[in-house]
Write a protein that holds these residues in place. Structure first.
Motif, PDB file in Angstrom:
ATOM      1  N   HIS A  66       0.834  -1.205   0.000  1.00  0.00           N
ATOM      2  CA  HIS A  66       0.000   0.000   0.000  1.00  0.00           C
ATOM      3  C   HIS A  66       0.868   1.255   0.000  1.00  0.00           C
ATOM      4  CE1 HIS A  66      -2.969   2.962   1.265  1.00  0.00           C
ATOM      5  NE2 HIS A  66      -2.187   3.239   2.290  1.00  0.00           N
ATOM      6  N   HIS A  67       1.850   1.304   0.891  1.00  0.00           N
ATOM      7  CA  HIS A  67       2.723   2.479   0.971  1.00  0.00           C
ATOM      8  C   HIS A  67       3.537   2.664  -0.310  1.00  0.00           C
ATOM      9  CE1 HIS A  67       1.740   3.684   4.993  1.00  0.00           C
ATOM     10  NE2 HIS A  67       2.018   2.483   5.473  1.00  0.00           N
ATOM     11  N   ARG A  68       4.024   1.584  -0.849  1.00  0.00           N
ATOM     12  CA  ARG A  68       4.825   1.688  -2.074  1.00  0.00           C
ATOM     13  C   ARG A  68       3.967   2.172  -3.244  1.00  0.00           C
ATOM     14  NH1 ARG A  68       8.461  -2.878  -5.030  1.00  0.00           N
ATOM     15  NH2 ARG A  68       9.174  -1.500  -6.682  1.00  0.00           N
ATOM     16  N   ALA A  69       2.748   1.645  -3.367  1.00  0.00           N
ATOM     17  CA  ALA A  69       1.853   2.072  -4.445  1.00  0.00           C
ATOM     18  C   ALA A  69       1.503   3.553  -4.308  1.00  0.00           C
ATOM     19  CB  ALA A  69       0.582   1.220  -4.441  1.00  0.00           C
ATOM     20  N   ARG A  70       1.175   3.971  -3.093  1.00  0.00           N
ATOM     21  CA  ARG A  70       0.835   5.388  -2.855  1.00  0.00           C
ATOM     22  C   ARG A  70       2.009   6.300  -3.172  1.00  0.00           C
ATOM     23  NH1 ARG A  70      -4.061   6.832   0.073  1.00  0.00           N
ATOM     24  NH2 ARG A  70      -3.090   8.866  -0.097  1.00  0.00           N
ATOM     25  N   ALA A  71       3.205   5.904  -2.791  1.00  0.00           N
ATOM     26  CA  ALA A  71       4.389   6.725  -3.047  1.00  0.00           C
ATOM     27  C   ALA A  71       4.639   6.885  -4.549  1.00  0.00           C
ATOM     28  CB  ALA A  71       5.619   6.101  -2.379  1.00  0.00           C
ATOM     29  N   ALA A  72       4.188   5.913  -5.339  1.00  0.00           N
ATOM     30  CA  ALA A  72       4.372   5.971  -6.789  1.00  0.00           C
ATOM     31  C   ALA A  72       3.160   6.577  -7.496  1.00  0.00           C
ATOM     32  CB  ALA A  72       4.641   4.566  -7.325  1.00  0.00           C
ATOM     33  N   GLY A  73       2.192   7.083  -6.718  1.00  0.00           N
ATOM     34  CA  GLY A  73       1.015   7.710  -7.309  1.00  0.00           C
ATOM     35  C   GLY A  73      -0.091   6.744  -7.684  1.00  0.00           C
ATOM     36  N   GLY A  74      -0.040   5.522  -7.160  1.00  0.00           N
ATOM     37  CA  GLY A  74      -1.057   4.526  -7.469  1.00  0.00           C
ATOM     38  C   GLY A  74      -1.791   4.067  -6.220  1.00  0.00           C
ATOM     39  N   TRP A  75      -2.290   2.846  -6.275  1.00  0.00           N
ATOM     40  CA  TRP A  75      -2.996   2.281  -5.132  1.00  0.00           C
ATOM     41  C   TRP A  75      -2.891   0.760  -5.107  1.00  0.00           C
ATOM     42  CZ3 TRP A  75      -6.467  -0.766  -7.540  1.00  0.00           C
ATOM     43  CH2 TRP A  75      -7.118  -0.301  -8.685  1.00  0.00           C
ATOM     44  N   LEU A  76      -3.139   0.217  -3.918  1.00  0.00           N
ATOM     45  CA  LEU A  76      -3.240  -1.220  -3.702  1.00  0.00           C
ATOM     46  C   LEU A  76      -4.523  -1.442  -2.927  1.00  0.00           C
ATOM     47  CD1 LEU A  76      -0.701  -3.869  -2.868  1.00  0.00           C
ATOM     48  CD2 LEU A  76      -2.576  -3.571  -1.252  1.00  0.00           C
ATOM     49  N   ARG A  77      -5.364  -2.329  -3.414  1.00  0.00           N
ATOM     50  CA  ARG A  77      -6.641  -2.647  -2.764  1.00  0.00           C
ATOM     51  C   ARG A  77      -6.675  -4.133  -2.439  1.00  0.00           C
ATOM     52  NH1 ARG A  77     -10.035   0.789  -7.272  1.00  0.00           N
ATOM     53  NH2 ARG A  77      -9.463   2.832  -6.438  1.00  0.00           N
ATOM     54  N   VAL A  78      -7.217  -4.462  -1.288  1.00  0.00           N
ATOM     55  CA  VAL A  78      -7.382  -5.853  -0.874  1.00  0.00           C
ATOM     56  C   VAL A  78      -8.836  -6.221  -1.116  1.00  0.00           C
ATOM     57  CG1 VAL A  78      -7.274  -7.464   1.066  1.00  0.00           C
ATOM     58  CG2 VAL A  78      -5.525  -5.681   0.819  1.00  0.00           C
ATOM     59  N   ALA A  79      -9.069  -7.345  -1.785  1.00  0.00           N
ATOM     60  CA  ALA A  79     -10.428  -7.727  -2.163  1.00  0.00           C
ATOM     61  C   ALA A  79     -10.797  -9.113  -1.677  1.00  0.00           C
ATOM     62  CB  ALA A  79     -10.572  -7.677  -3.687  1.00  0.00           C
ATOM     63  N   ALA A  80     -12.058  -9.242  -1.310  1.00  0.00           N
ATOM     64  CA  ALA A  80     -12.708 -10.518  -1.001  1.00  0.00           C
ATOM     65  C   ALA A  80     -12.136 -11.258   0.207  1.00  0.00           C
ATOM     66  CB  ALA A  80     -12.709 -11.422  -2.231  1.00  0.00           C
ATOM     67  N   PRO A  81     -11.838 -10.549   1.293  1.00  0.00           N
ATOM     68  CA  PRO A  81     -11.371 -11.283   2.473  1.00  0.00           C
ATOM     69  C   PRO A  81     -12.505 -12.095   3.092  1.00  0.00           C
ATOM     70  CG  PRO A  81     -11.761  -9.001   3.058  1.00  0.00           C
ATOM     71  CD  PRO A  81     -11.961  -9.109   1.560  1.00  0.00           C
ATOM     72  N   SER A  82     -12.157 -13.230   3.651  1.00  0.00           N
ATOM     73  CA  SER A  82     -13.146 -14.012   4.401  1.00  0.00           C
ATOM     74  C   SER A  82     -13.551 -13.209   5.634  1.00  0.00           C
ATOM     75  CB  SER A  82     -12.529 -15.341   4.838  1.00  0.00           C
ATOM     76  OG  SER A  82     -11.469 -15.095   5.769  1.00  0.00           O
ATOM     77  N   ALA A  83     -14.604 -13.634   6.286  1.00  0.00           N
ATOM     78  CA  ALA A  83     -15.036 -12.951   7.508  1.00  0.00           C
ATOM     79  C   ALA A  83     -13.914 -12.963   8.545  1.00  0.00           C
ATOM     80  CB  ALA A  83     -16.292 -13.613   8.069  1.00  0.00           C
ATOM     81  N   TRP A  84     -13.206 -14.080   8.620  1.00  0.00           N
ATOM     82  CA  TRP A  84     -12.100 -14.182   9.580  1.00  0.00           C
ATOM     83  C   TRP A  84     -10.994 -13.186   9.251  1.00  0.00           C
ATOM     84  CZ3 TRP A  84      -6.950 -15.247   8.733  1.00  0.00           C
ATOM     85  CH2 TRP A  84      -6.176 -15.406   9.893  1.00  0.00           C
ATOM     86  N   LEU A  85     -10.590 -13.121   7.972  1.00  0.00           N
ATOM     87  CA  LEU A  85      -9.509 -12.220   7.583  1.00  0.00           C
ATOM     88  C   LEU A  85      -9.941 -10.761   7.710  1.00  0.00           C
ATOM     89  CD1 LEU A  85      -6.658 -11.782   6.622  1.00  0.00           C
ATOM     90  CD2 LEU A  85      -7.442 -12.164   4.269  1.00  0.00           C
TER      91      LEU A  85
END
Length: 114
Positions: A66-85
């Motif tokens: 996330h930090h690396r993507a933001r520093a480069a002007g982009g983004w990182l998204r986390v998708a579809a975590p289980s209820a536990w995660l």
């Protein structure tokens, strides 16, 4: 653990993770994220729907990515975590910082560049 990458340079990349994300396997995810984040304004969705277990080293992969993507002007998204995660991500305080989406489709459909 198994990690696969779908995408093209200059487009959103989906990194799919399956299995346990722990000390023994987080290096694979970290290396993969290093590769896909090594572009201008990277846009990366990490599909965690197949993650059965995640420890602190796995969580740190999301934070560093996330930090690396933001520093480069982009983004990182986390998708579809289980209820536990999702509960784990909330408990350790990542949800206000790393974007979490209920599905890969939702993460890809969001036009915001955060």
């Amino acid at each position: 653990m198994h990690v696969s990458v779908i995408g093209n340079p200059g487009d959103t990349v989906v990194v799919t993770v399956r299995g346990d994300l722990d000390l023994d396997s987080a290096t694979v995810l970290g290396t993969t994220l290093d590769r896909v984040l090594d572009q201008p304004a990277p846009r990366v969705v990490v599909d965690v729907s197949g993650v059965a277990f995640c420890d602190s080293t796995g969580l740190s992969s999301f934070v560093l990515g996330h930090h690396r993507a933001r520093a480069a002007g982009g983004w990182l998204r986390v998708a579809a975590p289980s209820a536990w995660l999702l509960g784990l991500l909330e408990t350790v305080g990542l949800t206000p910082h790393v974007e979490i989406y209920p599905s890969v489709a939702d993460a890809l459909a969001t036009d915001r560049d955060l």
